[in-house]
Motif scaffolding. Structure first.
Motif, PDB file in Angstrom:
ATOM      1  N   LEU A  17       0.832  -1.207   0.000  1.00 27.53           N
ATOM      2  CA  LEU A  17       0.000   0.000   0.000  1.00 27.53           C
ATOM      3  C   LEU A  17       0.866   1.257   0.000  1.00 27.53           C
ATOM      4  N   GLU A  18       1.915   1.246   0.818  1.00 30.72           N
ATOM      5  CA  GLU A  18       2.791   2.415   0.879  1.00 30.72           C
ATOM      6  C   GLU A  18       3.418   2.686  -0.486  1.00 30.72           C
ATOM      7  N   PHE A  19       3.906   1.653  -1.149  1.00 30.50           N
ATOM      8  CA  PHE A  19       4.530   1.815  -2.464  1.00 30.50           C
ATOM      9  C   PHE A  19       3.540   2.379  -3.471  1.00 30.50           C
ATOM     10  N   ASN A  20       2.338   1.785  -3.529  1.00 29.79           N
ATOM     11  CA  ASN A  20       1.355   2.226  -4.525  1.00 29.79           C
ATOM     12  C   ASN A  20       0.834   3.624  -4.246  1.00 29.79           C
ATOM     13  N   LEU A  21       0.648   3.965  -2.984  1.00 32.64           N
ATOM     14  CA  LEU A  21       0.165   5.310  -2.667  1.00 32.64           C
ATOM     15  C   LEU A  21       1.230   6.364  -2.929  1.00 32.64           C
ATOM     16  N   ARG A  22       2.485   6.037  -2.633  1.00 28.14           N
ATOM     17  CA  ARG A  22       3.571   6.966  -2.960  1.00 28.14           C
ATOM     18  C   ARG A  22       3.681   7.142  -4.473  1.00 28.14           C
ATOM     19  N   SER A  23       3.435   6.061  -5.211  1.00 31.73           N
ATOM     20  CA  SER A  23       3.494   6.139  -6.671  1.00 31.73           C
ATOM     21  C   SER A  23       2.420   7.065  -7.229  1.00 31.73           C
ATOM     22  N   GLU A  24       1.324   7.233  -6.475  1.00 31.27           N
ATOM     23  CA  GLU A  24       0.249   8.142  -6.885  1.00 31.27           C
ATOM     24  C   GLU A  24       0.512   9.583  -6.457  1.00 31.27           C
ATOM     25  N   GLY A  25       1.648   9.790  -5.778  1.00 32.85           N
ATOM     26  CA  GLY A  25       2.015  11.150  -5.405  1.00 32.85           C
ATOM     27  C   GLY A  25       1.637  11.563  -3.999  1.00 32.85           C
ATOM     28  N   TYR A  26       1.182  10.612  -3.184  1.00 26.29           N
ATOM     29  CA  TYR A  26       0.805  10.941  -1.818  1.00 26.29           C
ATOM     30  C   TYR A  26       2.020  10.862  -0.881  1.00 26.29           C
ATOM     31  N   ASP A  27       2.003  11.723   0.128  1.00 21.68           N
ATOM     32  CA  ASP A  27       3.008  11.680   1.185  1.00 21.68           C
ATOM     33  C   ASP A  27       2.489  10.717   2.257  1.00 21.68           C
ATOM     34  N   ILE A  28       3.168   9.586   2.456  1.00 23.44           N
ATOM     35  CA  ILE A  28       2.675   8.523   3.324  1.00 23.44           C
ATOM     36  C   ILE A  28       3.507   8.419   4.594  1.00 23.44           C
ATOM     37  N   VAL A  29       2.799   8.362   5.729  1.00 26.48           N
ATOM     38  CA  VAL A  29       3.426   8.031   7.006  1.00 26.48           C
ATOM     39  C   VAL A  29       2.830   6.702   7.442  1.00 26.48           C
ATOM     40  N   LEU A  30       3.672   5.675   7.613  1.00 22.97           N
ATOM     41  CA  LEU A  30       3.216   4.324   7.927  1.00 22.97           C
ATOM     42  C   LEU A  30       3.426   4.012   9.408  1.00 22.97           C
ATOM     43  N   ARG A  31       2.369   3.496  10.028  1.00 22.77           N
ATOM     44  CA  ARG A  31       2.453   2.998  11.395  1.00 22.77           C
ATOM     45  C   ARG A  31       1.805   1.608  11.429  1.00 22.77           C
ATOM     46  N   ASN A  32       2.327   0.724  12.304  1.00 23.45           N
ATOM     47  CA  ASN A  32       1.816  -0.649  12.311  1.00 23.45           C
ATOM     48  C   ASN A  32       0.954  -0.978  13.525  1.00 23.45           C
ATOM     49  N   ASP A  33       0.615   0.032  14.333  1.00 26.73           N
ATOM     50  CA  ASP A  33      -0.327  -0.201  15.435  1.00 26.73           C
ATOM     51  C   ASP A  33      -1.036   1.105  15.761  1.00 26.73           C
ATOM     52  N   ALA A  34      -2.177   0.988  16.437  1.00 28.76           N
ATOM     53  CA  ALA A  34      -3.024   2.152  16.697  1.00 28.76           C
ATOM     54  C   ALA A  34      -2.396   3.132  17.674  1.00 28.76           C
ATOM     55  N   GLU A  35      -1.721   2.623  18.705  1.00 24.20           N
ATOM     56  CA  GLU A  35      -1.145   3.512  19.708  1.00 24.20           C
ATOM     57  C   GLU A  35      -0.080   4.428  19.104  1.00 24.20           C
ATOM     58  N   SER A  36       0.798   3.864  18.275  1.00 22.88           N
ATOM     59  CA  SER A  36       1.824   4.706  17.658  1.00 22.88           C
ATOM     60  C   SER A  36       1.196   5.675  16.657  1.00 22.88           C
ATOM     61  N   ALA A  37       0.113   5.251  16.014  1.00 26.43           N
ATOM     62  CA  ALA A  37      -0.597   6.143  15.091  1.00 26.43           C
ATOM     63  C   ALA A  37      -1.204   7.321  15.858  1.00 26.43           C
ATOM     64  N   LEU A  38      -1.805   7.044  17.011  1.00 28.07           N
ATOM     65  CA  LEU A  38      -2.382   8.116  17.831  1.00 28.07           C
ATOM     66  C   LEU A  38      -1.299   9.064  18.331  1.00 28.07           C
ATOM     67  N   ASP A  39      -0.140   8.517  18.702  1.00 25.00           N
ATOM     68  CA  ASP A  39       0.980   9.363  19.121  1.00 25.00           C
ATOM     69  C   ASP A  39       1.420  10.277  17.979  1.00 25.00           C
TER      70      ASP A  39
END
Length: 231
Positions: A17-39
């Motif tokens: 998903l990160e690769f394909n979304l970056r390929s569409e020109g989006y700036d992606i920040v990836l997190r693998n759990d909810a707590e780190s995403a909330l932080d």
């Protein structure tokens, strides 16, 4: 460039998903759990969209959504899940998801859903419908998702603007919850969901002088809602 927070714990899915979304020109920040995403959201609130998987380790995607909405965070959220029963759709919507996509999904469908949600920053009214709604001391601009309510400027979410626009187009007519779910969320068939009612409550808080005694957005018992104005 639109900034997307992607929350996905499956390594291969996340990287794809990160690769394909970056390929569409989006700036992606990836997190693998909810707590780190909330932080991340607490320290970097300037995201345009959140794409979150339901099944996460620890706090799941629904729990994350509820925390966000309870805290007043209104960033559009696309929920990804393998669960596709009506009760799952209801739970996702009622937790505050703006859209819901079941796995496995076609990449082009995902990209189309993302483009639609990102219109929350540059939304345009469709068809021949008016771009503005004016009534009493309220003026709503559907293009910019802004309104002036009795001299006070406010912002609408994409979903709030969609709901209000539909009610405005059909003012003085009853609009059922089923029609709102179908046209705004793309949910077919009859399901019991509080998500429409919750959005109506929020719109009343934004637009009505007395939200507990609404003047414009009326509940029609057993039928739905009606936008009433003499303008």
């Amino acid at each position: 460039m639109n900034r997307i927070l992607l929350v996905e714990d499956d390594p291969s899915m996340a990287l794809g998903l990160e690769f394909n979304l970056r390929s569409e020109g989006y700036d992606i920040v990836l997190r693998n759990d909810a707590e780190s995403a909330l932080d991340t959201l607490a320290s970097e609130p300037d995201f345009d969209l959140i794409v979150v998987d339901w099944m996460l380790p620890g706090l799941d995607g629904i729990g994350m959504l509820r925390r966000l909405r309870e805290a007043g965070n209104r960033i559009p959220v696309l929920l990804l899940t393998a669960r596709d029963g009506n009760e799952d759709v209801v739970e996702g919507l009622d937790s505050g998801a703006d859209d819901y996509l079941t796995k496995p999904f076609d990449l082009n469908v995902l990209l189309a859903r993302i483009r639609r949600l990102l219109k929350s920053r540059s939304w345009r009214a469709e068809g021949i419908a008016p771009d503005e709604a004016c009534f009493d001391n309220v003026q709503v601009d559907f293009n910019s998702l802004t309104a002036e309510v009795r001299g006070k400027g406010i912002r609408l979410t994409y979903k709030e603007a969609q709901i209000l626009k539909l009610l405005w187009e059909k003012r003085n007519q009853i609009v059922s919850r089923e029609e709102l779910l179908k046209k705004i969320w793309g949910v077919e068939g009859y399901i019991q969901s509080r998500t429409v009612d919750n959005h109506i409550v929020q719109l009343r808080k934004l637009l009505e002088e007395n939200p507990k005694k609404p003047k414009y957005i009326l509940s029609i018992h057993g039928s739905g809602y009606k936008f009433v104005t003499a303008s």
